[in-house]
Motif scaffolding. Structure first.
Motif, PDB file in Angstrom:
ATOM      1  N   GLU A 297      -7.058  16.585 -94.119  1.00 24.17           N
ATOM      2  CA  GLU A 297      -8.492  16.530 -94.409  1.00 24.17           C
ATOM      3  C   GLU A 297      -8.746  16.354 -95.906  1.00 24.17           C
ATOM      4  O   GLU A 297      -8.209  17.098 -96.726  1.00 24.17           O
TER       5      GLU A 297
ATOM      6  N   GLY B 183     -16.375  14.251 -91.456  1.00 29.21           N
ATOM      7  CA  GLY B 183     -15.657  15.327 -90.787  1.00 29.21           C
ATOM      8  C   GLY B 183     -16.416  15.863 -89.595  1.00 29.21           C
ATOM      9  O   GLY B 183     -15.832  16.162 -88.540  1.00 29.21           O
TER      10      GLY B 183
ATOM     11  N   ASP C   9      -7.285  17.380 -78.763  1.00 30.21           N
ATOM     12  CA  ASP C   9      -7.018  18.616 -79.505  1.00 30.21           C
ATOM     13  C   ASP C   9      -5.792  18.392 -80.380  1.00 30.21           C
ATOM     14  O   ASP C   9      -4.662  18.665 -79.979  1.00 30.21           O
TER      15      ASP C   9
ATOM     16  N   THR D 108     -13.550  16.159 -80.072  1.00 33.46           N
ATOM     17  CA  THR D 108     -13.737  17.287 -79.153  1.00 33.46           C
ATOM     18  C   THR D 108     -14.360  16.830 -77.847  1.00 33.46           C
ATOM     19  O   THR D 108     -13.893  17.197 -76.756  1.00 33.46           O
TER      20      THR D 108
ATOM     21  N   HIS E  99     -15.015  15.440 -85.738  1.00 33.97           N
ATOM     22  CA  HIS E  99     -14.851  16.622 -84.891  1.00 33.97           C
ATOM     23  C   HIS E  99     -15.583  16.444 -83.565  1.00 33.97           C
ATOM     24  O   HIS E  99     -15.027  16.732 -82.488  1.00 33.97           O
ATOM     25  N   GLU E 100     -16.830  15.978 -83.621  1.00 33.69           N
ATOM     26  CA  GLU E 100     -17.607  15.817 -82.395  1.00 33.69           C
ATOM     27  C   GLU E 100     -17.000  14.760 -81.475  1.00 33.69           C
ATOM     28  O   GLU E 100     -16.893  14.956 -80.258  1.00 33.69           O
TER      29      GLU E 100
ATOM     30  N   LEU F 252      -4.052  18.067 -89.000  1.00 33.57           N
ATOM     31  CA  LEU F 252      -5.191  17.387 -89.594  1.00 33.57           C
ATOM     32  C   LEU F 252      -4.985  17.280 -91.097  1.00 33.57           C
ATOM     33  O   LEU F 252      -4.746  18.291 -91.771  1.00 33.57           O
TER      34      LEU F 252
ATOM     35  N   HIS G  56     -14.086  19.123 -92.221  1.00 32.12           N
ATOM     36  CA  HIS G  56     -15.111  19.537 -91.265  1.00 32.12           C
ATOM     37  C   HIS G  56     -15.670  20.869 -91.745  1.00 32.12           C
ATOM     38  O   HIS G  56     -15.203  21.951 -91.376  1.00 32.12           O
TER      39      HIS G  56
END
Length: 325
Positions: free
Chosen positions: A175, A152, A165, A160, A156-157, A173, A145
């Motif tokens: 990544e 990413g 969380d 969230t 995230h969007e 995470l 992200h």
């Protein structure tokens, strides 16, 4: 020169007498965007002056590609998913610091894809409501992200806005840049959750029986569409082993984009290549079933011309010339 598909009633084949030097921007080098760039370069060069040179630059294929076109670093770039580029026109989301109102489409190469959220069945969670209730410790594989990688960013969007969380619940995470590493994390047991795309890859069928795929909630999907123009879509029945159809974020299509100041005859020629020499790229994927192919063939010129941003006038001239049904 490759054989033409032109027949009576089809748009005129382009012929550019001058020699061009063009810069395209694809992907990391070994994936589908680079392959599309190679197809465009070959067929375009066949129809331009003999000293034409076309280079394909490495890219990540996300917001970096859009910015490269907007800044004039390259003439043409591919980005995916196509709908994410619309936010660049008026400076929303990752483009809030800089808009690109002159961004134009030359066409869209169809790729039916989705972003999916999946948890290992051992967690016993099948909905986002259950996920929020139980707050398990997740080792979640996804992409970085960093404001560039669209996977990413979307992960995230979605998480969230869904009230998830991962780190705050004591998880981790994992990544990476590309889907292959993320899928390997799940396959090899390092991750018990994943948010990713490229759902046509065979490894999804290998790991899918061990995963529960979560439907993204309606309010989250509506918010993403309202704020960024990211559409929702359905994953079909049994695309994943034993999973009924469900809604999630659409992650489809490769957008071929340029600036409005690209020469009209070049824009027309590239659109013509996409629509009239489509057999060249289709032939590279016909060993795969269409629903399992990174490019969803058979390609249809009318569909190629339906873009989430305005068409370049030169490209529009090609699509407007297509025969009506």
């Amino acid at each position: 020169m490759s054989p033409s598909l032109v027949s009576p009633g089809r748009p005129a084949e382009p012929k550019i007498d001058r020699s061009l030097t063009l810069h395209l921007r694809g992907d990391w080098g070994g994936a589908n965007l680079h392959r599309v760039c190679g197809w465009i370069a070959q067929e375009l060069a066949d129809r331009c002056g003999s000293r034409t040179r076309i280079a394909t630059w490495n890219s990540r294929g996300y917001s970096d590609a859009v910015r490269a076109v907007g800044h004039g670093e390259v003439h043409v770039a591919l980005t995916t998913p196509a709908a994410f580029a619309a936010a660049a026109l008026d400076g929303r989301g990752v483009y809030r610091d800089e808009s690109f109102p002159d961004l134009r489409a030359l066409g869209v190469v169809p790729q039916r894809d989705r972003l999916v959220v999946a948890l290992h069945k051992d967690l016993g969670i099948t909905t986002f409501a259950e996920l929020r209730q139980h707050r398990p410790m997740l080792r979640l594989a996804t992409s970085v992200h960093d404001g560039v990688n669209h996977v990413g960013l979307a992960a995230h969007e979605v998480l969230t806005r869904s009230g998830v969380d991962v780190v705050g619940w004591g998880g981790e995470l994992l990544e990476d840049e590309r889907p292959f590493e993320s899928l390997d994390h799940v396959k090899e047991g390092r991750a018990n959750a994943i948010v990713h795309e490229a759902i046509m890859l065979p490894v999804w069928q290998e790991i899918g029986c061990d995963l529960n795929f979560l439907e993204v909630e309606d309010d989250v999907l509506a918010g993403l569409n309202d704020d960024f123009g990211w559409p929702a879509a359905v994953v079909d029945d049994h695309h994943f082993p034993g999973r009924a159809a469900f809604r999630t974020l659409d992650f489809s299509d490769f957008l071929v984009c340029a600036r409005a100041d690209l020469a009209d005859d070049v824009a027309y020629a590239i659109a013509w290549v996409l629509g009239e020499t489509r057999h060249i790229i289709e032939g590279q994927y016909r060993h795969l079933a269409p629903e399992r192919s990174p490019i969803t063939y058979p390609l249809d010129p009318v569909t190629i011309g339906k873009a989430p941003i305005p068409l370049h006038p030169g490209a529009a001239r090609y699509y407007d010339a297509l025969p009506t049904a």
